[in-house]
Write a protein that holds these residues in place. Structure first.
Motif, PDB file in Angstrom:
ATOM      1  N   ASP A 157       0.658  -1.357  -0.154  1.00 43.08           N
ATOM      2  CA  ASP A 157       0.176  -0.116  -0.202  1.00 43.08           C
ATOM      3  C   ASP A 157       0.856   1.642   0.251  1.00 43.08           C
ATOM      4  O   ASP A 157       1.488   1.203   0.462  1.00 43.08           O
ATOM      5  CB  ASP A 157      -1.062   0.287   1.258  1.00 43.08           C
ATOM      6  N   VAL A 158       0.592   2.170  -1.538  1.00 46.89           N
ATOM      7  CA  VAL A 158       1.256   3.493  -1.037  1.00 46.89           C
ATOM      8  C   VAL A 158       0.800   4.790  -0.865  1.00 46.89           C
ATOM      9  O   VAL A 158      -0.294   4.428  -1.827  1.00 46.89           O
ATOM     10  CB  VAL A 158       2.502   3.730  -2.819  1.00 46.89           C
TER      11      VAL A 158
ATOM     12  N   GLN B 270      -2.846   8.963   9.740  1.00 44.87           N
ATOM     13  CA  GLN B 270      -4.510   8.106   9.333  1.00 44.87           C
ATOM     14  C   GLN B 270      -3.014   6.174   9.185  1.00 44.87           C
ATOM     15  O   GLN B 270      -3.841   5.612   8.897  1.00 44.87           O
ATOM     16  CB  GLN B 270      -5.071   8.724   8.285  1.00 44.87           C
ATOM     17  N   VAL B 271      -2.484   6.504   8.251  1.00 46.37           N
ATOM     18  CA  VAL B 271      -1.161   6.477   7.120  1.00 46.37           C
ATOM     19  C   VAL B 271      -1.119   4.753   7.866  1.00 46.37           C
ATOM     20  O   VAL B 271      -0.702   3.953   7.609  1.00 46.37           O
ATOM     21  CB  VAL B 271      -1.232   6.396   5.981  1.00 46.37           C
ATOM     22  N   LYS B 272      -0.878   5.132   9.337  1.00 45.62           N
ATOM     23  CA  LYS B 272       0.437   4.250  10.455  1.00 45.62           C
ATOM     24  C   LYS B 272       1.192   3.381   9.605  1.00 45.62           C
ATOM     25  O   LYS B 272       1.417   2.847   9.584  1.00 45.62           O
ATOM     26  CB  LYS B 272      -0.601   3.696  10.983  1.00 45.62           C
TER      27      LYS B 272
ATOM     28  N   GLY C 157      14.858  19.440  -0.200  1.00 44.59           N
ATOM     29  CA  GLY C 157      14.605  19.046   0.367  1.00 44.59           C
ATOM     30  C   GLY C 157      14.007  19.569   1.178  1.00 44.59           C
ATOM     31  O   GLY C 157      13.811  19.030   2.836  1.00 44.59           O
ATOM     32  N   SER C 158      12.463  20.451   1.000  1.00 43.99           N
ATOM     33  CA  SER C 158      11.456  20.305   1.656  1.00 43.99           C
ATOM     34  C   SER C 158      10.820  19.553   1.729  1.00 43.99           C
ATOM     35  O   SER C 158      10.021  18.198   2.933  1.00 43.99           O
ATOM     36  CB  SER C 158      10.652  21.531   0.240  1.00 43.99           C
ATOM     37  N   ALA C 159      10.771  18.621   0.802  1.00 43.56           N
ATOM     38  CA  ALA C 159       9.809  16.808   0.596  1.00 43.56           C
ATOM     39  C   ALA C 159      10.983  15.824   1.444  1.00 43.56           C
ATOM     40  O   ALA C 159      10.182  15.811   2.800  1.00 43.56           O
ATOM     41  CB  ALA C 159       9.904  16.436  -0.130  1.00 43.56           C
ATOM     42  N   MET C 160      12.391  16.099   1.650  1.00 47.01           N
ATOM     43  CA  MET C 160      13.135  15.704   2.707  1.00 47.01           C
ATOM     44  C   MET C 160      12.851  15.540   3.742  1.00 47.01           C
ATOM     45  O   MET C 160      13.096  15.009   5.085  1.00 47.01           O
ATOM     46  CB  MET C 160      14.534  14.463   2.045  1.00 47.01           C
ATOM     47  N   ASP C 161      12.828  16.739   4.349  1.00 47.79           N
ATOM     48  CA  ASP C 161      12.990  17.911   6.221  1.00 47.79           C
ATOM     49  C   ASP C 161      11.134  17.549   6.251  1.00 47.79           C
ATOM     50  O   ASP C 161      11.258  16.811   7.490  1.00 47.79           O
ATOM     51  CB  ASP C 161      13.526  19.015   5.501  1.00 47.79           C
ATOM     52  N   LEU C 162      10.263  17.226   5.344  1.00 50.46           N
ATOM     53  CA  LEU C 162       9.302  16.809   5.623  1.00 50.46           C
ATOM     54  C   LEU C 162       9.518  15.089   6.604  1.00 50.46           C
ATOM     55  O   LEU C 162       9.032  14.869   7.072  1.00 50.46           O
ATOM     56  CB  LEU C 162       7.798  16.794   4.886  1.00 50.46           C
ATOM     57  N   ALA C 163       9.649  14.697   5.663  1.00 47.07           N
ATOM     58  CA  ALA C 163      10.097  13.069   5.656  1.00 47.07           C
ATOM     59  C   ALA C 163      10.226  12.928   6.709  1.00 47.07           C
ATOM     60  O   ALA C 163      10.212  11.694   7.980  1.00 47.07           O
ATOM     61  CB  ALA C 163      10.426  12.048   4.012  1.00 47.07           C
ATOM     62  N   LYS C 164      11.166  13.730   6.957  1.00 46.76           N
ATOM     63  CA  LYS C 164      12.343  13.341   8.571  1.00 46.76           C
ATOM     64  C   LYS C 164      11.007  13.276  10.111  1.00 46.76           C
ATOM     65  O   LYS C 164      11.102  12.739  10.732  1.00 46.76           O
ATOM     66  CB  LYS C 164      13.488  14.375   8.684  1.00 46.76           C
ATOM     67  N   LEU C 165      10.622  14.696   9.718  1.00 41.10           N
ATOM     68  CA  LEU C 165       9.483  15.057  10.782  1.00 41.10           C
ATOM     69  C   LEU C 165       8.432  13.504  10.960  1.00 41.10           C
ATOM     70  O   LEU C 165       7.633  13.703  11.959  1.00 41.10           O
ATOM     71  CB  LEU C 165       9.022  16.548  10.703  1.00 41.10           C
ATOM     72  N   VAL C 166       7.985  13.683   9.830  1.00 39.38           N
ATOM     73  CA  VAL C 166       6.931  12.541   9.710  1.00 39.38           C
ATOM     74  C   VAL C 166       7.440  11.027  10.003  1.00 39.38           C
ATOM     75  O   VAL C 166       6.411  10.704  10.855  1.00 39.38           O
ATOM     76  CB  VAL C 166       6.668  12.932   7.662  1.00 39.38           C
ATOM     77  N   ALA C 167       8.487  11.333  10.118  1.00 40.37           N
ATOM     78  CA  ALA C 167       9.139   9.531  10.919  1.00 40.37           C
ATOM     79  C   ALA C 167       9.074   9.184  12.006  1.00 40.37           C
ATOM     80  O   ALA C 167       8.943   8.528  12.543  1.00 40.37           O
ATOM     81  CB  ALA C 167      10.207   8.727  10.081  1.00 40.37           C
ATOM     82  N   VAL C 168       9.202  11.049  12.857  1.00 35.70           N
ATOM     83  CA  VAL C 168      10.056  10.451  14.184  1.00 35.70           C
ATOM     84  C   VAL C 168       8.189  11.143  14.907  1.00 35.70           C
ATOM     85  O   VAL C 168       8.226  10.906  15.773  1.00 35.70           O
ATOM     86  CB  VAL C 168      10.753  11.826  14.052  1.00 35.70           C
ATOM     87  N   LEU C 169       7.690  12.124  14.796  1.00 36.26           N
ATOM     88  CA  LEU C 169       6.838  12.459  15.887  1.00 36.26           C
ATOM     89  C   LEU C 169       5.311  11.786  15.770  1.00 36.26           C
ATOM     90  O   LEU C 169       4.936  11.527  16.669  1.00 36.26           O
ATOM     91  CB  LEU C 169       6.714  14.137  14.725  1.00 36.26           C
ATOM     92  N   PRO C 170       4.875  11.633  14.722  1.00 35.84           N
ATOM     93  CA  PRO C 170       3.365  10.319  14.823  1.00 35.84           C
ATOM     94  C   PRO C 170       3.694   9.355  15.342  1.00 35.84           C
ATOM     95  O   PRO C 170       4.203   8.472  15.984  1.00 35.84           O
ATOM     96  CB  PRO C 170       2.966  10.016  13.173  1.00 35.84           C
ATOM     97  N   GLY C 171       2.640   9.339  16.469  1.00 38.99           N
ATOM     98  CA  GLY C 171       2.838   8.509  17.956  1.00 38.99           C
ATOM     99  C   GLY C 171       3.555   8.446  18.619  1.00 38.99           C
ATOM    100  O   GLY C 171       3.449   7.590  19.794  1.00 38.99           O
ATOM    101  N   SER C 172       4.630   9.393  19.269  1.00 39.57           N
ATOM    102  CA  SER C 172       5.927   9.785  19.973  1.00 39.57           C
ATOM    103  C   SER C 172       5.424  10.468  21.049  1.00 39.57           C
ATOM    104  O   SER C 172       5.960  11.081  21.757  1.00 39.57           O
ATOM    105  CB  SER C 172       6.242  10.820  19.522  1.00 39.57           C
TER     106      SER C 172
END
Length: 376
Positions: free
Chosen positions: A58-59, A83-85, A95-110
């Motif tokens: 699933d993507v 929602q996606v988990k 860089g904008s996409a990669m910076d957001l991805a970093k935060l998406v990888a660490v913040l949800p559920g933390s």
């Protein structure tokens, strides 16, 4: 100039895949690791070519990354991630996409908010995989541990740094940059160069980083003009992708200095693309630092293919010509910056101590204002 005794910590992605045609390695690595629920963080253009990643399972694609992403942009993608988990987050873009991805990888559920993690090493951990796939050659964010988000209330960039935001895998496929138009190629290339130059001339410079920094400058000097003239020059695109990655390596342990501090208000207040802002400021900050970094300044000019010099006027004129020769507009007035805002910009830039304190020469608010006026 060189102190081998200074302690330094260097962090790199555990796996770096570099080369033309390697974009589908993202899918190969996802399958190898049993990852099957992916959230791709991307801008609208790259969202349309997510299929190149060849991802299994699933993507879900967040294709609304803004240039110079702000807090509302971050909150929107974080809500989707809740929602996606996902078990894999991929930054696919600049860089904008990669910076957001970093935060998406660490913040949800933390249990942590963005405000909780601003600053160095405040992130508690990460439970999902993180891949980075750059599509421009500028920020080098694929190899770093920082993310920058603009706060609309203050018009300032907030920086998060954490080793937990380091990608597990960085896939650098220079062929992805073949579609980048000349103006963006020029601006992002100067951003990569600025990362290298500022790290090389920083008070925190280190021999381990100087190696990457000087080679990154050489690569920009050799290949940037070629890529601007002919976007299909695959060798030039690969050289710039490598320069960008080297610049990203420099950001973690050394970081940038006055050039980026003085450039930031141009982006946050007037929405000038970051690389373009760096180009506008680069001649003035390099020249300003030349008296206290004479030997390294000469090496910078040589690496760019310019006559070696540490004379302030000569350095300023030569590097201004280098940027203008790429087709970059070098006048603030031509970009719609109102002259009556220069004072406020100087005040904002002078307050960015996390960068200015790295600069090898003290820079006053009045000297920053003089740079803006000279660039006007």
């Amino acid at each position: 100039m060189t102190d081998f005794t200074i302690p330094i910590e260097i962090a790199r992605p555990a796996i770096i895949e570099f080369g033309g045609g390697l974009v589908s390695a993202a899918g190969r690595w996802a399958r190898a690791r049993g990852l099957s629920r992916t959230l791709v963080v991307s801008d609208a253009f790259n969202a349309a070519r997510v299929g190149l990643l060849d991802l299994p399972g699933d993507v879900v694609v967040f294709g609304e990354v803004k240039p110079e992403p702000d807090l509302p942009n971050l909150q929107k993608v974080l809500a989707l991630a809740e929602q996606v988990k996902p078990d894999l987050v991929i930054g696919f873009g600049g860089g904008s996409a990669m910076d957001l991805a970093k935060l998406v990888a660490v913040l949800p559920g933390s249990g942590q908010s963005f405000a909780d993690v601003v600053g160095p090493e405040k992130v508690h951990g990460r439970k999902v995989a993180l891949f980075q796939v750059p599509t421009t050659s500028g920020t080098g964010s694929e190899g770093g541990t920082r993310a920058l988000i603009t706060d609309p209330a203050t018009q300032n960039k907030a920086a998060v740094q954490s080793r937990h935001m380091l990608a597990d895998i960085a896939i650098v496929d220079p062929d992805l940059t073949l579609t980048v138009p000349p103006a963006v190629t020029a601006a992002t290339g100067v951003d990569a160069m600025a990362h290298c130059v500022e790290a090389f001339t920083s008070k925190k410079s280190h021999p381990l980083m100087d190696l990457y920094a000087l080679e990154g400058i050489r690569l920009v000097g050799r290949f940037l003009r070629r890529a601007v003239v002919d976007g299909n020059d695959r060798e030039a695109r690969a050289g710039l992708a490598l320069a960008s990655m080297y610049g990203g390596f420099c950001l973690g342990p050394v970081n940038t200095t006055a050039g980026h501090a003085v450039a930031y208000p141009l982006g946050t207040r007037h929405h000038i693309p970051h690389g373009h802002a760096c180009a506008l400021i680069f001649p003035y900050t390099l020249a300003f630092n030349a008296p206290v970094m004479a030997e390294k300044t000469e090496l910078v000019l040589q690496a760019l293919g310019l006559p070696a010099s540490a004379d302030e006027a000569t350095v300023r004129d030569a590097t201004h010509g280098f940027c203008a020769g790429l087709g970059i507009e070098m006048r603030l007035s031509a970009l719609g910056v109102p002259k009556d805002d220069l004072e406020a910009m100087a005040t904002e830039a002078h307050a960015i101590r996390r960068l200015l304190d790295n600069n090898p020469r003290d820079l006053s608010r009045e000297q920053i204002l003089a740079m803006y006026e000279a660039a006007y």
